[in-house]
Design a protein around this motif. Sequence first.
Motif, short mmCIF file in Angstrom:
data_model
loop_
_atom_site.label_atom_id
_atom_site.label_comp_id
_atom_site.label_asym_id
_atom_site.label_seq_id
_atom_site.Cartn_x
_atom_site.Cartn_y
_atom_site.Cartn_z
N ALA A 22 0.85 -1.18 0.00
CA ALA A 22 0.00 0.00 0.00
C ALA A 22 0.89 1.24 0.00
O ALA A 22 2.07 1.16 0.29
CB ALA A 22 -0.88 -0.02 1.24
N PRO A 23 0.31 2.39 -0.32
CA PRO A 23 1.13 3.61 -0.31
C PRO A 23 1.67 3.87 1.10
O PRO A 23 1.04 3.54 2.11
CB PRO A 23 0.15 4.71 -0.74
CG PRO A 23 -1.18 4.09 -0.82
CD PRO A 23 -1.04 2.62 -0.74
N LEU A 24 2.86 4.43 1.15
CA LEU A 24 3.52 4.68 2.42
C LEU A 24 2.80 5.75 3.22
O LEU A 24 2.38 6.76 2.68
CB LEU A 24 4.96 5.12 2.18
CG LEU A 24 5.92 4.06 1.65
CD1 LEU A 24 7.26 4.70 1.37
CD2 LEU A 24 6.07 2.94 2.65
N ASN A 25 2.68 5.50 4.50
CA ASN A 25 2.13 6.49 5.41
C ASN A 25 3.34 7.11 6.14
O ASN A 25 3.90 6.51 7.06
CB ASN A 25 1.17 5.82 6.39
CG ASN A 25 0.48 6.83 7.27
OD1 ASN A 25 0.81 8.01 7.27
ND2 ASN A 25 -0.49 6.35 8.03
N LEU A 26 3.75 8.30 5.72
CA LEU A 26 4.96 8.91 6.26
C LEU A 26 4.82 9.29 7.72
O LEU A 26 5.78 9.20 8.48
CB LEU A 26 5.33 10.14 5.42
CG LEU A 26 5.81 9.85 4.00
CD1 LEU A 26 6.11 11.15 3.26
CD2 LEU A 26 7.01 8.95 4.01
N GLY A 30 7.34 7.87 10.43
CA GLY A 30 8.09 8.84 11.23
C GLY A 30 7.87 8.66 12.72
O GLY A 30 8.80 8.78 13.52
N LEU A 31 6.63 8.34 13.09
CA LEU A 31 6.33 8.10 14.51
C LEU A 31 7.04 6.85 15.02
O LEU A 31 7.61 6.86 16.12
CB LEU A 31 4.82 7.97 14.69
CG LEU A 31 4.32 7.84 16.12
CD1 LEU A 31 4.68 9.10 16.91
CD2 LEU A 31 2.82 7.61 16.13
N LYS A 32 7.07 5.78 14.21
CA LYS A 32 7.79 4.57 14.60
C LYS A 32 9.28 4.87 14.76
O LYS A 32 9.92 4.39 15.69
CB LYS A 32 7.60 3.48 13.55
CG LYS A 32 6.27 2.80 13.59
CD LYS A 32 6.23 1.70 12.54
CE LYS A 32 4.90 1.00 12.52
NZ LYS A 32 4.85 -0.05 11.50
#
Length: 127
Positions: A22-26, A30-32
């Motif tokens: 799926a498309p990346l959730n930035l 970033g939170l991870k």
Amino acid sequence: MARLLFFILLILPVDLCAAETAPLNLFRSGLKLAVAMAIVIGIMLLFHAVSRKGFRLLEKRQGGHIRVMESRPMGGRKALCLVEVDGQRLLLGLGNDRVELLHHFDAEANSDGQFEKHLRSHAEAQS
């Protein structure tokens, strides 16, 4: 021909995996990353704090007979060490593979600056 087949087999699984994602959730990525960095930095700070206090659980026994009063490095792996054993002070020279008794302090030499006088007289006698 073998090289072409090798590259096709190498690239084909990558293309299949890329098509399924799926498309990346930035924001999520970033939170991870921020949480992982905070954990790593926290562990490093914890190790630093523990190393500053030291792991001297066995050395803190009450009523020990040997006490290291002061230690001074002299360069390389050599050092001077002032040790008190059963109320007597000893000046030890520590080398790579040996320990030498340099001076045994008398009871009255522990105070009144007698050690400095002894060093001066010893230096004058050697010169």
